[in-house]
Design an enzyme around this catalytic site. Structure first.
Site, PDB file in Angstrom:
ATOM      1  N   ASP A   1      -0.441  -5.554   9.440  1.00 23.07           N
ATOM      2  CA  ASP A   1      -1.431  -4.576   9.004  1.00 23.07           C
ATOM      3  C   ASP A   1      -2.685  -5.379   8.678  1.00 23.07           C
ATOM      4  O   ASP A   1      -2.704  -6.128   7.699  1.00 23.07           O
ATOM      5  CB  ASP A   1      -0.929  -3.806   7.781  1.00 23.07           C
ATOM      6  CG  ASP A   1      -1.908  -2.701   7.371  1.00 23.07           C
ATOM      7  OD1 ASP A   1      -1.555  -1.894   6.505  1.00 23.07           O
ATOM      8  OD2 ASP A   1      -3.029  -2.651   7.926  1.00 23.07           O
TER       9      ASP A   1
ATOM     10  N   TRP B   1       0.860  -1.184   0.000  1.00 23.02           N
ATOM     11  CA  TRP B   1       0.000   0.000   0.000  1.00 23.02           C
ATOM     12  C   TRP B   1       0.895   1.232   0.000  1.00 23.02           C
ATOM     13  O   TRP B   1       1.805   1.339   0.817  1.00 23.02           O
ATOM     14  CB  TRP B   1      -0.879  -0.044   1.249  1.00 23.02           C
ATOM     15  CG  TRP B   1      -1.827   1.086   1.418  1.00 23.02           C
ATOM     16  CD1 TRP B   1      -2.689   1.598   0.487  1.00 23.02           C
ATOM     17  CD2 TRP B   1      -2.041   1.826   2.622  1.00 23.02           C
ATOM     18  NE1 TRP B   1      -3.421   2.615   1.043  1.00 23.02           N
ATOM     19  CE2 TRP B   1      -3.051   2.781   2.357  1.00 23.02           C
ATOM     20  CE3 TRP B   1      -1.497   1.790   3.899  1.00 23.02           C
ATOM     21  CZ2 TRP B   1      -3.520   3.670   3.315  1.00 23.02           C
ATOM     22  CZ3 TRP B   1      -1.972   2.688   4.853  1.00 23.02           C
ATOM     23  CH2 TRP B   1      -2.966   3.613   4.550  1.00 23.02           C
TER      24      TRP B   1
ATOM     25  N   LYS C   1     -13.209  -1.050   6.394  1.00 24.75           N
ATOM     26  CA  LYS C   1     -13.881  -1.891   5.399  1.00 24.75           C
ATOM     27  C   LYS C   1     -14.824  -2.885   6.014  1.00 24.75           C
ATOM     28  O   LYS C   1     -15.969  -3.008   5.575  1.00 24.75           O
ATOM     29  CB  LYS C   1     -12.840  -2.650   4.552  1.00 24.75           C
ATOM     30  CG  LYS C   1     -12.149  -1.786   3.524  1.00 24.75           C
ATOM     31  CD  LYS C   1     -10.909  -1.140   4.111  1.00 24.75           C
ATOM     32  CE  LYS C   1     -10.124  -0.397   3.046  1.00 24.75           C
ATOM     33  NZ  LYS C   1      -9.044   0.395   3.671  1.00 24.75           N
TER      34      LYS C   1
END
Lengths: 442, 442
Positions: A249, A168, A285
């Site tokens: 993460d 990312w 999310k």
């Protein structure tokens, strides 16, 4: 004296005392309107590559446009989704007259922290039972990573982090700004469109003892390529043998496979060996709480006293950054996590989102096969989570944006969550044209 | 043979020395041991001290005396000493629920409607700088978060520039600039002899600072002293700052809360801006809208050109993205709703006047009690002259400790009391405590 008169008077004063020449004039009164600004040397920053995609998308007037940039879930109708269970929890909170808006503790809502640790580590985690986990509420995944990085740069003997290549985009900024320089380890194999396991193991072995290793807990962003269980075991062995510090993460728990426990597998195996790790959790999310900025940072330590001291030092990072975290979103999350019935409803809605994405994968794959698009597109099916790393290059992406109004990041990543049955054909057409076009050029 | 306790003592001290920075070599050996023993890699992390301000509330909670009074943290309390959620905030939240807003990511710079509203509240709706697009506004995490963005911006674009901060000031100011890597110094501010402003000292220190320094100013209701410059003094301060080409950085945490009037409380900032000076301004809605827990504020840069303002905005975004990506939506929407609806805006103004009014009332009562009980003729009028939530009593640490230990009155060690935590019923008790501490404790 009018404002104008005053300016003239000050000007006159500067003329009297100003150094000779034009340079003196410019420096004499930079804070005055219509003179040169003290900010003159500030350059225009480029748009954020990921969030900038949405900015460009919004500007496009074409009715055909599709936004496959940022990883935000969309319904089949292409609309953002607020989970029913979130609405229910929110209604409960707003109607509750006993609630107030007092400052949270620096580390946020205690119940939220406890339940977040439980969610990722499992209800029976010995680390939790032994009080070895320091958990703080933070601003979603980014906030967790930044607070973790700042802590590591101040208190850890080996403040250097190894990031998977690719990763990312924001990882590359968060860690250095947090005081932890970064280096890559091999991860994605463009030839197989899968994991370069050998390369990864080699690079972990070559990395210094004690280095921080960033791992995507599940649904790797941007590639969607996750290690298998056997591969995770191999990775764990190397990291532990070199006393390296895993930093997970975890932004897609429950979103990747549809199962909260399954998606926590890698994290739990690391914690089960008794070792230490950092875990960044995001509810953006999986609870659809994007804009509420809900997350947690957990530090799993060897002992309870260490966890307690770590907790106190995390506060020292947070207080001068934003004092305490925003309450609303975390209160929603805590309400859902704490209530058996709401939790159950959440798992159902979560699975529905994950299932819709898997269905989009199948539809896209079928559409490409139907068009006879050259290449092996099975990676669309094999990759996990919200994103597909298409393998398309920068020029092909630009072509798709220009000719087909497809908005995606230039690394070839598309957000499956932004697709619907209605838009899959258009995307397939665009990919087909881009691939054929590239072939023609070659 | 030494006692077990003595042995433990010795080993504890030995261990401390071993992991001290000066004993790096031995410390490294110990760390190497952690692979074979079960010692944490964070073993050397020390327990951080409790936050001086927030720690007061924690101590208050533990106190079982029914006489106890919490004059520690600056959060407004009603006459019944209860936390308060403004009616207009409840209305806004219900409205937001009914309209079924989504929870999508805000842009990095925050909610556009909020940014517009906050700049207009600060500078006035018809302000020229706003009309000319010369104000860069980024939504921030309340006052702290906004100050931190400003500080990080200063570190990047004004490297080596010193920020001058009042002595005393809100404790967290120093932490913010320290963590952002910005050097700071104090300017004289509070005069304990007059329990008022040391104006000459302040002006001398501003004069002696190198040209082009940055001056951190409290827009109104100075924290912790409650002592504000008069309009005439503000004018002279602006003159001097302009002459020295310093930049003003305003901390505006009490707009509307200090006098009850939004416009009046912004007059210091507006004075500077009207003169054409470039300024930075951090805003908070924690107190004036009671949104403490929602972390809503803004950092504003008033710049002499629209082009430079746009560039400054882009760079502020670049600082926010690796810190928390984008700010929380809930508080921003509440503010935007309240300010955007004429009726709700009026209701807000009325509630703000009520809060400011109650504080003025308790100040008057406290003054009356002190004056009538203290026969020595000491001038307690500073209680009336000071403005806002806080009062610097002039009590020293020992005297403040006496307030707590003998009278169960909780306050910060610098002699600061929060009038927001006081009600009419307790004024007499407080007056007794202050007089006792002032005269009977050295």
């Amino acid at each position: 004296m009018s404002a104008q008169d005053r300016r003239i008077a000050t000007l006159a004063g500067h003329f009297r005392g100003a150094p000779a020449g034009e340079e003196g004039l410019l420096h004499a009164f930079p804070t005055m309107a219509n003179s040169q600004s003290v900010f003159e040397h500030v350059q225009q920053a480029p748009e954020d590559p990921i969030l900038g995609v949405t900015v460009a998308f919004n500007k496009d007037p074409s009715p055909l446009k599709v936004n496959l940039g940022v990883g935000a879930y969309r319904t089949e109708e292409g609309k953002p989704l607020v989970l029913d269970v979130v609405r229910k929890a929110e209604q409960q909170l707003v109607a509750d007259r006993s609630r107030n808006k007092e400052y949270q503790p620096i580390t946020g809502i205690a119940q939220f922290n406890k339940l977040s640790a439980k969610l990722i580590l499992g209800a029976n985690s010995p680390a939790i039972a032994e009080n070895r986990v320091a958990t703080v509420q933070v601003l979603s995944g980014t906030g967790a990573l930044r607070v973790g990085a700042e802590f590591i740069s101040r208190h850890y003997a080996k403040p250097i982090v190894f990031l998977p290549n690719p990763t990312w985009g924001n990882h590359n900024k968060i860690f250095p700004l947090g005081g932890v320089p970064q280096k890559p380890y091999r991860y994605y194999d463009p030839n197989t469109r899968g994991l370069d396991y050998q390369g990864m193991i080699e690079d972990l072995k070559a990395a210094p003892d004690g280095a921080v290793i960033l791992l995507h807990a599940c649904a790797h962003n941007p590639t969607g390529v996750d290690p298998t269980e056997e591969q995770w075991e191999g990775i764990r062995k190397v990291i532990r043998s070199k006393q390296q510090l895993p930093f997970f993460d975890c932004a897609y728990q429950g979103f990747a496979s549809g199962s909260l426990d399954k998606d926590a597998y890698a994290v739990r195996t690391f914690v089960a060996d008794g070792g230490e790790c950092f875990i960044a959790q995001s509810y953006a999310k999986n609870m659809g709480l994007y804009g509420e900025r809900v997350g947690a940072l957990s530090v799993v330590c060897k002992s309870a006293p260490v966890a307690s001291r770590v907790d106190s030092q995390l506060k020292m990072v947070i207080r001068p950054m934003y004092s305490s975290p925003p309450a609303h979103g975390a209160a929603i999350a805590a309400t859902i996590l704490a209530d058996g019935r709401l939790f159950q409803e959440w798992t159902v809605e979560l699975k529905a989102m994950a299932d819709r994405i898997i269905s989009m994968r199948h539809q896209l794959y079928d559409a490409l096969k139907a068009r006879g698009t050259p290449g092996d597109w099975t990676h669309v099916l094999k990759q996990i989570g919200m994103f597909t790393f298409t393998g398309l290059n920068k020029e092909q992406v630009q072509f798709m944006t220009r000719e087909y109004h497809i908005y995606m990041t230039s690394d070839g990543r598309i957000s499956m969550a932004g697709l619907s049955s209605r838009t899959v054909p258009h995307l397939a057409d665009a990919i087909h044209a881009a691939v054929i076009g590239a072939q023609r050029k070659a | 043979m030494a006692s077990p306790a003595a042995c433990r003592n010795v080993s504890a001290r030995l261990l401390k020395a071993l992991v001290g920075r000066q004993e790096a070599r031995l410390g490294n050996a110990l760390k190497a041991m952690s692979t074979t023993t079960n010692v944490s890699r964070f073993e050397q992390v020390t327990m951080a001290p409790a936050d001086p301000i927030l720690g007061v509330s924690e101590a208050f909670k533990r106190d079982e005396s029914e006489k106890k009074l919490n004059l520690g943290v600056g959060a407004y309390r009603t006459e019944d000493l209860q936390p308060m959620v403004l009616e207009v905030v409840k209305k806004a939240e219900r409205k937001m629920l009914e309209s079924g807003e989504n929870k999508e990511y805000l842009p990095i710079e925050g909610l556009a409607a909020f940014n517009k509203a906050t700049a207009e509240l600060l500078l006035g709706a018809d302000n020229a700088a706003i009309k000319e697009n010369r104000v860069a506004t980024i939504q921030g995490l309340s006052g702290t978060g906004s100050l931190r963005l400003g500080a990080a911006f200063i570190q990047r674009y004004f490297p080596g520039t010193t920020v001058y901060i009042s002595n005393p000031t809100w404790g967290n100011h120093m932490n913010i600039f320290n963590d952002a890597g910005v050097p700071w110094k104090h300017y004289r501010y509070f005069d304990p002899k007059t329990v008022g402003l040391d104006f000459e000292g302040m002006m001398a220190d501003i004069e002696n600072a190198p040209d082009g320094s940055i001056m951190l100013l409290h827009g109104c209701a100075h924290n912790p002293t409650g002592v504000d410059p008069t309009p005439e003094q503000w004018e002279k301060i602006a003159d001097l700052i302009e002459k020295k080409n310093h930049m003003a950085f305003f901390d505006v945490a009490y707009q509307g809360f200090a006098s009850g009037s939004l416009d009046q409380d912004a007059s210091s900032v507006r004075r500077f801006v009207e003169r054409g000076m470039e300024v930075l301004v951090a805003q908070s809605y924690s107190k004036n809208l009671g949104l403490y827990a929602e972390r809503i504020g803004a950092i504003n840069a008033v710049v002499s050109s629209a082009d430079a303002a746009a560039r400054v905005r882009s760079q502020l975004k670049r600082i926010a993205r690796p810190m928390y990506s984008n700010p929380p939506c809930h508080g921003a929407r509440i503010v935007a709703n309240v300010v955007g609806d004429a009726k709700m805006f009026d209701e807000w103004r009325a509630e703000m006047q009520e809060m400011a009014g109650r504080i003025k009332t308790v100040r008057q009562r406290l003054f009356d009690e002190l004056s009538s009980k203290d026969k020595s003729g000491k001038d307690w009028s500073f209680v009336l002259k000071q403005i806002g939530m806080f009062s610097f009593t002039g009590l020293n640490k020992a005297q403040s400790d006496n307030m707590t230990n003998k009278w169960h009155i909780y306050m910060t060690k610098d002699g600061r009391i929060s009038l927001a935590g006081l009600n009419l019923a307790k004024c007499e008790y407080l007056a007794d405590a202050i007089i006792d501490s002032y005269y009977n404790v050295q």
